[in-house]
Design an enzyme around this catalytic site. Structure first.
Site, short mmCIF file in Angstrom:
data_model
loop_
_atom_site.label_atom_id
_atom_site.label_comp_id
_atom_site.label_asym_id
_atom_site.label_seq_id
_atom_site.Cartn_x
_atom_site.Cartn_y
_atom_site.Cartn_z
N SER A 64 0.72 -1.20 -0.61
CA SER A 64 -0.07 -0.16 -0.22
C SER A 64 0.91 0.58 0.41
CB SER A 64 -0.59 0.07 1.22
OG SER A 64 -1.33 1.22 1.10
N GLY A 114 -15.82 9.38 5.89
CA GLY A 114 -17.02 8.53 6.55
C GLY A 114 -17.16 8.36 4.44
N SER A 116 -16.29 6.19 2.23
CA SER A 116 -16.36 4.62 2.21
C SER A 116 -15.30 4.13 1.18
CB SER A 116 -17.92 3.75 1.33
OG SER A 116 -18.54 4.14 1.88
N SER A 117 -13.65 4.34 1.70
CA SER A 117 -13.04 3.92 1.24
C SER A 117 -12.35 2.27 1.57
CB SER A 117 -11.33 4.50 2.52
OG SER A 117 -11.61 4.36 4.05
N SER A 118 -13.22 1.56 1.75
CA SER A 118 -13.19 0.08 2.48
C SER A 118 -13.98 -0.77 1.39
CB SER A 118 -13.33 -0.02 4.19
OG SER A 118 -14.99 0.09 3.86
N ASP A 162 -22.17 0.55 -0.30
CA ASP A 162 -21.49 1.39 -0.63
C ASP A 162 -20.49 0.77 -1.67
OD1 ASP A 162 -22.42 2.99 1.75
OD2 ASP A 162 -20.64 1.96 2.89
N TYR A 214 -24.35 0.47 14.81
CA TYR A 214 -24.78 -0.54 13.43
C TYR A 214 -25.18 -1.25 13.74
CZ TYR A 214 -24.57 -0.68 8.59
OH TYR A 214 -25.44 -0.96 6.90
C1 GLA Z 1 -22.78 2.54 5.91
C2 GLA Z 1 -22.90 1.33 4.94
C3 GLA Z 1 -24.07 1.07 4.44
C4 GLA Z 1 -25.17 2.04 5.35
C5 GLA Z 1 -24.70 3.39 6.21
C6 GLA Z 1 -25.99 3.90 6.20
O1 GLA Z 1 -21.98 3.30 5.06
O2 GLA Z 1 -21.79 0.57 5.06
O3 GLA Z 1 -24.54 -0.23 4.11
O4 GLA Z 1 -25.87 1.00 5.67
O5 GLA Z 1 -23.62 3.23 6.32
O6 GLA Z 1 -27.11 4.55 5.39
#
Ligand code: GLA
Length: 370
Positions: A64, A114, A116-118, A162, A214
């Protein structure tokens, strides 16, 4: 490309393929995906680029550009730790359809925001392997595989939003996804033509308990659906009747999920009617519902939303899972500086570290770059 140079330096040959997959913001439809509902995310300009070559053995060598030191050498899936689990999880889910791989990755998704890098990492790897091994998987199949890697291998019970946003988005569009049928449509989101910006306000705060909360929300929704005798909260048609049968947290969660699905549909209606400037009220309502009914906001997110509205934003809401991360604000270009100043001043007044501002341009989904 610097990821190719790094691959060559580490592994002594050119990579066989290079793929880029983006992160996402969610315009509306929050915590609806695992309730079989509707979401409307779009890809952001930042993502993960993965240079990959197959290997004859089962070893994974992983470099990386964001970590120092030599490539990780992983000879069994169980050995992987930290961020490498997102990569190894995808290989594990592909099972005997693939062997090992040499991989170099370079990412520029702002960390902890937040965005969504993963998911970007998973989808980049899944797309590259699909290409290398000629697996013939569709973008949605790649998104589902990536989600499974995260659910079953990493252990995060996320929905499909995501990964789908990363795999299926189109430039200049938001992605409408029905998370039950998995039918999707790219909806034009021409912000520039209307003199609008979607401003990401990264609070730079991430609360530790986010993962546990979550899973708890998800369990509450599933329990409420069971009590109501429906497969998922998406199926609730009589909200008042449903609320009569529920109490406490389950009642509040149901209220949010059912109304949020309607807000997604209403927002798409406005976009179709060419009324993009009018979507602000739905963003505001989504935020209040996430704050008061779903209880996943944070003081930093609430202040980002309130201060951006005071500064003249047309609408604002937290985006993503919550408990920190980012808010988005829909802002006319002439108000952009005023909104930033208003948020910065509000943070300074509380003595909080300044938020980071990033413009969210709807960007293409996963693609081969070389
Ligand atoms: C995170 C999760 C998604 C979704 C959102 C909330 O990003 O990875 O799947 O549930 O939270 O909308």
């Amino acid at each position: 490309m610097r990821v190719v140079d790094a691959f060559r330096a580490a592994f002594g040959a050119d990579p066989r393929t290079v793929w880029h997959a983006p992160g996402r913001v969610n315009l509306i439809g929050e915590h609806t995906d695992y309730n079989d509902g509707f979401v409307l995310p779009f890809a952001v300009p930042w993502g993960v680029t993965a240079a990959v070559s197959p290997r004859e053995d089962a070893t994974i060598r992983l470099l990386s550009l964001q970590s120092s030191g030599d490539p990780l050498v992983i000879s069994s899936h169980e050995e992987s730790q930290g961020w490498s689990r997102y990569v190894v999880g995808v290989l594990a889910m592909l099972g005997d359809r693939v062997r090992g791989a040499d991989i170099a990755i370079d990412g520029d998704v702002p960390q902890g925001a937040g965005l969504s890098s993963s998911a970007a990492l998973e989808v980049a790897i899944a797309s590259a392997l699909n290409d290398l091994y000629d697996l013939g998987m569709t973008p949605m199949e790649l998104a589902l595989l990536s989600q499974r890697a995260e659910n079953d291998f990493v252990g995060m019970p996320c929905g499909i939003m995501d990964q789908a946003a990363s795999a299926l988005s189109a430039e200049g569009h938001a992605l409408f996804l029905d998370c039950r049928s998995l039918g999707s449509r790219n909806i034009p989101l021409d912000l520039a033509a209307h003199g609008l910006t979607i401003l990401i306000i990264d609070t730079q705060v991430h609360h530790e308990h986010a993962g546990g909360e979550y899973a708890k929300r998800r369990a509450e929704c599933e329990s409420a659906a069971r009590k109501l005798g429906v497969a998922a909260l998406r199926d609730v048609t009589d909200l008042a009747g449903a609320l009569d049968q529920l109490q406490g947290a389950e009642r509040k969660r149901t209220m949010h999920v059912v109304t949020e699905n309607h807000r997604v549909e209403a927002l798409i209606g406005l976009l179709r009617a060419g009324a993009i400037t009018e979507i602000g009220a739905l963003l505001n309502a989504s935020h209040l519902s996430l704050r008061d009914q779903y209880e996943v906001s944070s003081p930093e997110l609430d202040l980002a939303v309130e201060a951006s509205l005071r500064g003249g934003a047309r609408g604002a809401r937290m985006t993503g899972g919550g408990f920190g991360g980012s808010a988005i604000a829909l802002v006319s270009d002439e108000r952009l500086e005023a909104v930033k100043e208003s948020v910065s001043a509000a943070y300074a007044e509380r003595g909080w570290q300044p938020p980071r501002f990033l413009p969210a341009t709807p960007s293409p989904g996963a693609r081969r770059v070389s």
